[in-house]
Enzyme design. Structure first.
Site, PDB file in Angstrom:
ATOM      1  N   GLU A   1     -30.793   8.197 -22.402  1.00  0.00           N
ATOM      2  CA  GLU A   1     -31.209   7.246 -23.439  1.00  0.00           C
ATOM      3  C   GLU A   1     -30.315   7.270 -24.672  1.00  0.00           C
ATOM      4  O   GLU A   1     -30.805   7.242 -25.800  1.00  0.00           O
ATOM      5  CB  GLU A   1     -32.655   7.553 -23.870  1.00  0.00           C
ATOM      6  CG  GLU A   1     -33.637   7.410 -22.741  1.00  0.00           C
ATOM      7  CD  GLU A   1     -35.047   7.819 -23.138  1.00  0.00           C
ATOM      8  OE1 GLU A   1     -35.978   7.073 -22.788  1.00  0.00           O
ATOM      9  OE2 GLU A   1     -35.227   8.863 -23.792  1.00  0.00           O
TER      10      GLU A   1
HETATM   11  C1  NGO Z   1     -37.983  10.005 -20.674  1.00  0.00           C
HETATM   12  C2  NGO Z   1     -37.220  10.358 -21.916  1.00  0.00           C
HETATM   13  C3  NGO Z   1     -37.875  11.494 -22.709  1.00  0.00           C
HETATM   14  C4  NGO Z   1     -39.371  11.255 -22.849  1.00  0.00           C
HETATM   15  C5  NGO Z   1     -39.985  11.087 -21.469  1.00  0.00           C
HETATM   16  C6  NGO Z   1     -41.470  10.837 -21.563  1.00  0.00           C
HETATM   17  C7  NGO Z   1     -36.159  11.162 -20.105  1.00  0.00           C
HETATM   18  C8  NGO Z   1     -35.177  11.813 -19.234  1.00  0.00           C
HETATM   19  N1  NGO Z   1     -35.957  10.800 -21.364  1.00  0.00           N
HETATM   20  O1  NGO Z   1     -37.414  10.907 -19.716  1.00  0.00           O
HETATM   21  O2  NGO Z   1     -37.271  11.570 -23.977  1.00  0.00           O
HETATM   22  O3  NGO Z   1     -39.958  12.351 -23.492  1.00  0.00           O
HETATM   23  O4  NGO Z   1     -39.376  10.038 -20.759  1.00  0.00           O
HETATM   24  O5  NGO Z   1     -42.082  10.614 -20.344  1.00  0.00           O
END
Ligand code: NGO
Length: 532
Positions: A341
């Site tokens: 992200e």
């Molecule tokens: C995503 C995000 C995390 C969140 C999570 C919550 C990934 C790999 N990045 O997973 O920052 O905490 O969802 O479900």
């Protein structure tokens, strides 16, 4: 043990799914004397019960251990400590004689078939004796976890119970399908102190999970002391989601966690997430920001707004020093660098950054793990990608796998322990969907993602993100019973995959979790025995 004068032979009596699990019930299955030989989670490769035969642990039982092996002696000591508490027996641990013992419990590093490999074992329970044989200590440890599950649940009690301590007889040959059987704790969104992490290690090890990935940094907090950049923990670790006081592990505490895990054959994989998810670091050191201005600490739950400054050379000095210290504290082979992200980093910057970060990890002698977003940057041949998507096709991940990248499977709609069970679950999130036990269990890691076959899959991992999770009770509620489902996918051969069998074996864990005071979710999908 007797229950109302009636001796129960097995705990495999299953309640029909009539919604009756919460109703007052007569004799609790926890008091049953002998557990079915086929109630082990994860399912062993070969299970051959010897019908009608049992072994009994008594006040005169001896635990024999492989002579000259401190590792075997340590495992024997763990078993003895557990059983001394609950049985009240002395259970001396002594070196095994040169001929295989004909009584007691023997933990031996000889006589296991080559098929058991380095993590497998052979378990033979007969009326006079129990033998666990393995090629390596990790296999002995795994065999002891199986033995624990074959004992009456009261064996897990912290206080002396009356017994008797019967074990159904039979033969098990067992070894894992995948080498990576992981759990993850996000200690960044809400800090979880050392005792919580250690208890979770105990709980996952019982299900033969051998990796604990610690998500040590995120926008909301930095959770490990770094001597060369002290503000990271002291300031960056001073809060958490919702604005609590947060916290961090000193380097000694981190070493303690690593050692505790190692004694349970669990490798710690530390994660420092980058270039996004870095607000806590950016808030701690103004110089790390492109504009030289430190943002405020962050206590919300948005993602994708922070980025390390890709164009500043200081960023790479920072990475080298931070990752160098963490590599030095970590005996395991891997450093996880996140990479998920990074929506505030351009695609070009992301590639530049991830490329350099991987070189830095390699220079410190570790193998990189990244969330699967990492496949969008040039990857080192050894870099492992952790798939966290919600679809069964991802062209970039498939291409990477075909080019040799190994994949850890954590599909968010199957393996994320922070997803709610259903709309009534108070804790957790729902962005990847609801996940009840059958969803967590009902997929094949070796054939889930198109173009990513069994040989590309290093294993599975169940992440527990903690935006809504604040305590051990919360962790346990989300992990049980789904963590054992993911653990079985990681360990057991695909040929054993069967919901009906798993459901009954999983249900048999309930009385055990009661005794262990594990705060589990009573999914109505599971056939819990009476009283569980
Ligand atoms: C995503 C995000 C995390 C969140 C999570 C919550 C990934 C790999 N990045 O997973 O920052 O905490 O969802 O479900």
């Amino acid at each position: 043990m007797t229950t109302g004068g009636v001796r129960l032979l097995t705990t495999t009596v299953i309640l029909a799914l009539t919604g009756g699990w919460g109703a007052p019930t007569a004799p609790a299955a926890v008091q049953a004397s002998s557990v079915s030989f086929t109630s082990v989670v994860p399912a062993p490769v070969v299970t051959a019960p010897a019908s009608g035969v049992t072994h009994q642990i008594t006040a005169t039982t001896t635990i024999y251990t492989e002579p000259g092996s401190p590792a075997a002696a340590q495992i024997a000591g763990q078993l003895a400590a557990l059983l001394r508490r609950s049985t009240g027996y002395t259970l001396p641990v002594v070196d095994a004689p040169s001929t295989t013992p004909t009584d007691g419990i023997a933990l031996l590093l000889s006589g296991a078939p080559p098929a058991a490999g380095s993590e497998g074992y052979q378990l033979d329970v007969s009326a006079p004796s129990i033998a666990v044989r393995a090629n390596q200590p990790a296999g002995l440890f795994a065999g002891v976890q199986t033995l624990r599950q074959l004992l009456p649940p009261a064996a897990e009690s912290a206080t002396a119970q009356p017994g008797p301590w019967e074990i159904a007889a039979g033969h098990i040959l067992d070894y894992p399908r995948f080498s990576h059987r992981g759990a993850m704790l996000d200690v960044a969104r809400h800090f979880l102190p050392v005792p919580v992490v250690e208890r979770y290690i105990d709980e996952i090890a019982l299900y033969k999970v051998n990796r604990l990935h610690l998500h040590l940094s995120d926008d909301q907090g930095w959770r490990i002391a770094v001597n060369s950049w002290p503000n990271l923990a002291v300031y960056g670790g001073s809060t958490q989601v919702g604005g609590g006081t947060g916290g961090y592990y000193t380097q000694d505490e981190y070493r303690q966690i690593v050692a505790y895990a190692a004694a349970r054959y669990v490798m710690i994989i530390p994660e420092i997430d980058m270039p996004g998810h870095t607000n806590a670091a950016l808030a701690s050191y103004a110089d790390l920001n492109c504009d030289g201005v430190a943002p405020k600490l962050y206590t919300g739950t948005r993602v994708g707004f922070s980025s390390l400054c890709v164009s500043k050379e200081l960023t790479y000095t920072f990475l080298d020093q931070v990752l160098g210290e963490i590599a030095g504290l970590t005996p395991g082979a891997y450093l996880h660098i996140g990479g998920d992200e990074a929506s505030s980093t351009t695609a070009t910057d992301y590639s530049t950054f991830m490329n350099r970060a991987q070189q830095i990890v390699a220079a410190h002698g570790k193998t990189v793990v990244g969330w699967h977003d990492v496949v969008h940057a040039p990857a080192l041949p050894s870099t492992v990608a952790q798939y966290w998507g919600t679809t069964t096709a991802d062209a970039a991940v498939a291409t990477a796998a075909q080019n040799g990248t190994k994949i850890i499977m954590s599909p968010a709609n199957r393996a994320y322990l922070d997803m709610k069970y259903n709309s009534r679950t108070k804790l957790g999130q729902r962005w990847a969907g609801f996940i009840d036990v059958q969803d967590a269990y009902g997929w094949d890691p070796g054939a889930y993602l198109s173009g990513v076959g069994e040989t590309s899959v290093l294993g599975v991992e169940a992440p527990l993100w903690t935006e809504t999770i604040q305590s051990l009770a919360d962790v346990e509620y989300m992990a049980f019973p789904r963590l054992p489902a993911i653990a079985e996918l990681g360990w057991s051969p695909a040929s054993t995959h069967d919901w009906t069998s798993f459901n009954q074996r999983l249900g048999a864990q309930g009385p055990r979790w009661r005794v262990m005071a594990i705060n589990y979710y009573h999914s109505t999908q599971v056939s819990w025995p009476t009283g569980a």
